[in-house]
Design a protein around this motif. Structure first.
Motif, PDB file in Angstrom:
ATOM      1  N   CYS A  23      83.450  65.258  19.801  1.00  0.00           N
ATOM      2  CA  CYS A  23      81.986  65.304  19.959  1.00  0.00           C
ATOM      3  C   CYS A  23      81.417  63.891  19.863  1.00  0.00           C
ATOM      4  O   CYS A  23      80.572  63.497  20.676  1.00  0.00           O
ATOM      5  N   ALA A  24      81.888  63.115  18.869  1.00  0.00           N
ATOM      6  CA  ALA A  24      81.388  61.739  18.715  1.00  0.00           C
ATOM      7  C   ALA A  24      81.806  60.890  19.916  1.00  0.00           C
ATOM      8  O   ALA A  24      81.027  60.077  20.413  1.00  0.00           O
ATOM      9  N   ALA A  26      82.103  61.857  22.859  1.00  0.00           N
ATOM     10  CA  ALA A  26      81.274  62.244  24.008  1.00  0.00           C
ATOM     11  C   ALA A  26      79.814  61.812  23.825  1.00  0.00           C
ATOM     12  O   ALA A  26      78.967  62.123  24.665  1.00  0.00           O
ATOM     13  N   GLY A  27      79.499  61.140  22.714  1.00  0.00           N
ATOM     14  CA  GLY A  27      78.157  60.576  22.541  1.00  0.00           C
ATOM     15  C   GLY A  27      77.226  61.401  21.654  1.00  0.00           C
ATOM     16  O   GLY A  27      76.059  61.048  21.495  1.00  0.00           O
ATOM     17  N   PHE A  28      77.714  62.491  21.084  1.00  0.00           N
ATOM     18  CA  PHE A  28      76.852  63.323  20.224  1.00  0.00           C
ATOM     19  C   PHE A  28      76.835  62.775  18.793  1.00  0.00           C
ATOM     20  O   PHE A  28      77.815  62.202  18.326  1.00  0.00           O
ATOM     21  N   ASP A  29      75.702  62.983  18.117  1.00  0.00           N
ATOM     22  CA  ASP A  29      75.653  62.704  16.677  1.00  0.00           C
ATOM     23  C   ASP A  29      76.283  63.886  15.964  1.00  0.00           C
ATOM     24  O   ASP A  29      75.958  65.043  16.267  1.00  0.00           O
ATOM     25  N   VAL A  30      77.162  63.596  15.019  1.00  0.00           N
ATOM     26  CA  VAL A  30      77.937  64.670  14.386  1.00  0.00           C
ATOM     27  C   VAL A  30      77.806  64.602  12.874  1.00  0.00           C
ATOM     28  O   VAL A  30      77.935  63.531  12.280  1.00  0.00           O
ATOM     29  N   THR A  31      77.544  65.750  12.266  1.00  0.00           N
ATOM     30  CA  THR A  31      77.595  65.847  10.806  1.00  0.00           C
ATOM     31  C   THR A  31      78.671  66.863  10.434  1.00  0.00           C
ATOM     32  O   THR A  31      78.627  68.016  10.872  1.00  0.00           O
ATOM     33  N   ALA A  32      79.648  66.396   9.659  1.00  0.00           N
ATOM     34  CA  ALA A  32      80.764  67.272   9.282  1.00  0.00           C
ATOM     35  C   ALA A  32      80.607  67.694   7.824  1.00  0.00           C
ATOM     36  O   ALA A  32      80.427  66.848   6.941  1.00  0.00           O
ATOM     37  N   LEU A  33      80.659  68.994   7.596  1.00  0.00           N
ATOM     38  CA  LEU A  33      80.479  69.531   6.237  1.00  0.00           C
ATOM     39  C   LEU A  33      81.838  69.878   5.616  1.00  0.00           C
ATOM     40  O   LEU A  33      82.678  70.518   6.250  1.00  0.00           O
ATOM     41  N   GLU A  34      82.015  69.457   4.377  1.00  0.00           N
ATOM     42  CA  GLU A  34      83.221  69.839   3.623  1.00  0.00           C
ATOM     43  C   GLU A  34      82.813  70.210   2.208  1.00  0.00           C
ATOM     44  O   GLU A  34      81.688  69.933   1.785  1.00  0.00           O
ATOM     45  N   ILE A  35      83.723  70.831   1.459  1.00  0.00           N
ATOM     46  CA  ILE A  35      83.339  71.215   0.096  1.00  0.00           C
ATOM     47  C   ILE A  35      83.474  70.058  -0.889  1.00  0.00           C
ATOM     48  O   ILE A  35      82.806  70.018  -1.902  1.00  0.00           O
ATOM     49  N   GLY A  46      91.994  60.334   9.543  1.00  0.00           N
ATOM     50  CA  GLY A  46      92.731  60.809  10.723  1.00  0.00           C
ATOM     51  C   GLY A  46      91.998  60.448  12.013  1.00  0.00           C
ATOM     52  O   GLY A  46      92.615  60.054  13.014  1.00  0.00           O
ATOM     53  N   ILE A  47      90.665  60.560  11.981  1.00  0.00           N
ATOM     54  CA  ILE A  47      89.868  60.226  13.173  1.00  0.00           C
ATOM     55  C   ILE A  47      90.015  58.730  13.487  1.00  0.00           C
ATOM     56  O   ILE A  47      90.225  58.342  14.632  1.00  0.00           O
ATOM     57  N   ARG A  48      89.947  57.906  12.458  1.00  0.00           N
ATOM     58  CA  ARG A  48      90.090  56.448  12.656  1.00  0.00           C
ATOM     59  C   ARG A  48      91.433  56.141  13.323  1.00  0.00           C
ATOM     60  O   ARG A  48      91.517  55.330  14.250  1.00  0.00           O
ATOM     61  N   LYS A  49      92.477  56.810  12.821  1.00  0.00           N
ATOM     62  CA  LYS A  49      93.826  56.569  13.342  1.00  0.00           C
ATOM     63  C   LYS A  49      93.899  56.962  14.825  1.00  0.00           C
ATOM     64  O   LYS A  49      94.413  56.234  15.664  1.00  0.00           O
ATOM     65  N   SER A  50      93.358  58.152  15.118  1.00  0.00           N
ATOM     66  CA  SER A  50      93.400  58.641  16.493  1.00  0.00           C
ATOM     67  C   SER A  50      92.581  57.739  17.426  1.00  0.00           C
ATOM     68  O   SER A  50      93.037  57.394  18.524  1.00  0.00           O
ATOM     69  N   ALA A  64      85.540  51.525  19.085  1.00  0.00           N
ATOM     70  CA  ALA A  64      85.772  52.660  18.179  1.00  0.00           C
ATOM     71  C   ALA A  64      84.715  52.707  17.076  1.00  0.00           C
ATOM     72  O   ALA A  64      84.308  53.798  16.653  1.00  0.00           O
ATOM     73  N   ASP A  65      84.246  51.529  16.629  1.00  0.00           N
ATOM     74  CA  ASP A  65      83.240  51.496  15.551  1.00  0.00           C
ATOM     75  C   ASP A  65      81.932  52.173  15.972  1.00  0.00           C
ATOM     76  O   ASP A  65      81.268  52.800  15.146  1.00  0.00           O
ATOM     77  N   ASN A  66      81.571  52.033  17.249  1.00  0.00           N
ATOM     78  CA  ASN A  66      80.344  52.697  17.737  1.00  0.00           C
ATOM     79  C   ASN A  66      80.497  54.212  17.656  1.00  0.00           C
ATOM     80  O   ASN A  66      79.558  54.934  17.311  1.00  0.00           O
ATOM     81  N   ILE A  67      81.677  54.686  18.028  1.00  0.00           N
ATOM     82  CA  ILE A  67      81.936  56.137  17.984  1.00  0.00           C
ATOM     83  C   ILE A  67      81.898  56.600  16.528  1.00  0.00           C
ATOM     84  O   ILE A  67      81.260  57.596  16.182  1.00  0.00           O
ATOM     85  N   PHE A  68      82.567  55.838  15.688  1.00  0.00           N
ATOM     86  CA  PHE A  68      82.645  56.202  14.273  1.00  0.00           C
ATOM     87  C   PHE A  68      81.249  56.246  13.627  1.00  0.00           C
ATOM     88  O   PHE A  68      80.985  57.081  12.762  1.00  0.00           O
ATOM     89  N   ALA A  69      80.358  55.365  14.112  1.00  0.00           N
ATOM     90  CA  ALA A  69      79.003  55.289  13.539  1.00  0.00           C
ATOM     91  C   ALA A  69      78.203  56.572  13.814  1.00  0.00           C
ATOM     92  O   ALA A  69      77.213  56.843  13.139  1.00  0.00           O
ATOM     93  N   ARG A  70      78.628  57.355  14.816  1.00  0.00           N
ATOM     94  CA  ARG A  70      77.905  58.612  15.111  1.00  0.00           C
ATOM     95  C   ARG A  70      78.351  59.760  14.206  1.00  0.00           C
ATOM     96  O   ARG A  70      77.817  60.859  14.289  1.00  0.00           O
ATOM     97  N   LEU A  71      79.367  59.484  13.373  1.00  0.00           N
ATOM     98  CA  LEU A  71      79.913  60.534  12.502  1.00  0.00           C
ATOM     99  C   LEU A  71      79.395  60.401  11.078  1.00  0.00           C
ATOM    100  O   LEU A  71      79.456  59.318  10.492  1.00  0.00           O
ATOM    101  N   LYS A  72      78.917  61.540  10.539  1.00  0.00           N
ATOM    102  CA  LYS A  72      78.520  61.539   9.126  1.00  0.00           C
ATOM    103  C   LYS A  72      79.240  62.675   8.429  1.00  0.00           C
ATOM    104  O   LYS A  72      79.402  63.750   9.001  1.00  0.00           O
TER     105      LYS A  72
END
Ligand code: 3HC
Length: 301
Positions: A23-24, A26-35, A46-50, A64-72
């Motif tokens: 998703c990131a 492809a240009g979407f802003d992404v928020t990932a929820l975990e416990i 894992g995402i950084r590695k890939s 890659a840093d631009n893509i990573f910046a869309r992930l929270k």
């Protein structure tokens, strides 16, 4: 059709982190929820590695840093309130999924679409935990998500047409090839793949060939990227066993029933590559060792 800008992903394990990544990308802003934060850290590593592997090949359109910046990453459900679509990839357990959606339903804006990445749990049975069953679909990705081109878009008998088409187009925007299917256990791929994998185990039990020979035969004889035992270890024997039980329960047909050997391996804690042992010993992932000797007594000589 509705416009999707912000994506929520529930769970940051193998599938959830892969979904968040595509998703990131492809240009979407992404928020990932975990416990817990530690699961976010693991998934994001894992995402950084890939992303690094794609970057090495020059396969990324931007740094890659631009893509990573869309992930929270977050542990607070409230942070998903303004998402346009929420894609669930938590544990394969109906009660857990229903609980998760029931708690998110009053928090996430009513126009948002809920999607589940489940491989075998009924979308229909999950969606009734919410007050938006018409805005609920299945969106089934394949492992490894960043590489596998397919996504199954699953409708139920109450899915609204515009919701379905929005998600179908969203699948394309992710760079995937979507296929249309409906909420029948296993959808397209597992309906056909699971009996094949179980038949490989039965063939092994009947002494048709060794683990290595059956794998080589299907890889080279059919041009498959992996033989059935490598694929079973890759998908996870526990995951496959779980799916077979759900499918057997649905169809009551022998082709979906787990062979005794698969069940024994799962009971013994041999889950495949993820915990080091399945049909192969993965201590050295570059050179997996077939476990025919340990499994003697289950396969005819
Ligand atoms: N991110 C980025 N790049 C990756 C990656 C990742 N996560 N994993 C592998 N790669 C790259 C590698 O670096 C390598 O790059 P290179 O060509 O530049 O060297 C390339 O992808 C190929 O990887 P490998 O050389 O390690 O291995 P393969 O050529 O065998 O490809 C594979 C790996 C794509 C996994 C291939 O073996 C395959 O398609 N296997 C079948 C997988 C499959 O069937 N999945 C579906 C399972 S069913 C499912 O998920 C449904 C569920 O409900 C059960």
């Amino acid at each position: 059709m509705m416009e999707i800008k912000k994506v929520g992903v529930l769970g940051c394990g193998l599938m959830g982190s892969g979904i968040a990544q595509v998703c990131a990308m492809a240009g979407f802003d992404v928020t990932a929820l975990e416990i817990e934060q530690k699961f976010i850290d693991k998934g994001f590593a894992g995402i950084r590695k890939s992303l690094g592997r794609f970057a090495e090949k020059g396969a990324l359109k931007e740094p890659a840093d631009n893509i990573f910046a869309r992930l929270k990453g977050t542990t607070r459900k409230e942070d998903l309130a303004d998402c346009d679509i929420v894609i669930e990839a938590i544990i394969e357990n109906l009660d857990e999924k229903r609980k998760m959606y029931a708690s998110l339903d009053p928090i996430v804006k009513p126009a948002a679409i809920f999607a589940s990445n489940t491989s075998s749990i009924s979308i229909t049975e999950t969606m009734t935990a919410t007050k938006r069953p018409d805005r609920f679909v299945g969106l089934h990705f394949f492992n490894p998500v960043p590489l596998m081109k397919l996504v199954e878009v699953v409708r139920t008998i109450v899915t609204a047409d515009d919701v379905y088409e929005t998600v179908y187009e969203f699948g394309k925007k992710l760079g995937k090839v979507p296929v249309r299917t409906s909420d029948k256990t296993g959808f397209v791929v597992n309906r056909l793949l699971v009996p094949y994998l179980l038949d490989a185990v039965r063939a092994y039990e009947e002494g048709v060939g060794s683990i290595g020979d059956i794998d080589v035969a299907m890889k080279l004889g059919c041009g498959y990227p992996m033989g059935p035992f490598t694929l079973l270890d890759f998908v996870g024997l526990d995951t496959t066993y779980y799916i077979t039980n759900v499918m057997f329960d649905e169809f009551k047909e022998r082709r979906f029933a787990s062979p005794p050997l698969l069940k024994r391996m799962v009971m013994a804690g041999w889950y495949g590559k993820k915990n080091g042992k399945g049909f192969y010993d993965w201590s050295n992932p570059e050179q997996p060792v077939p476990q025919d000797a340990a499994l003697r007594g289950f396969a005819k000589e």
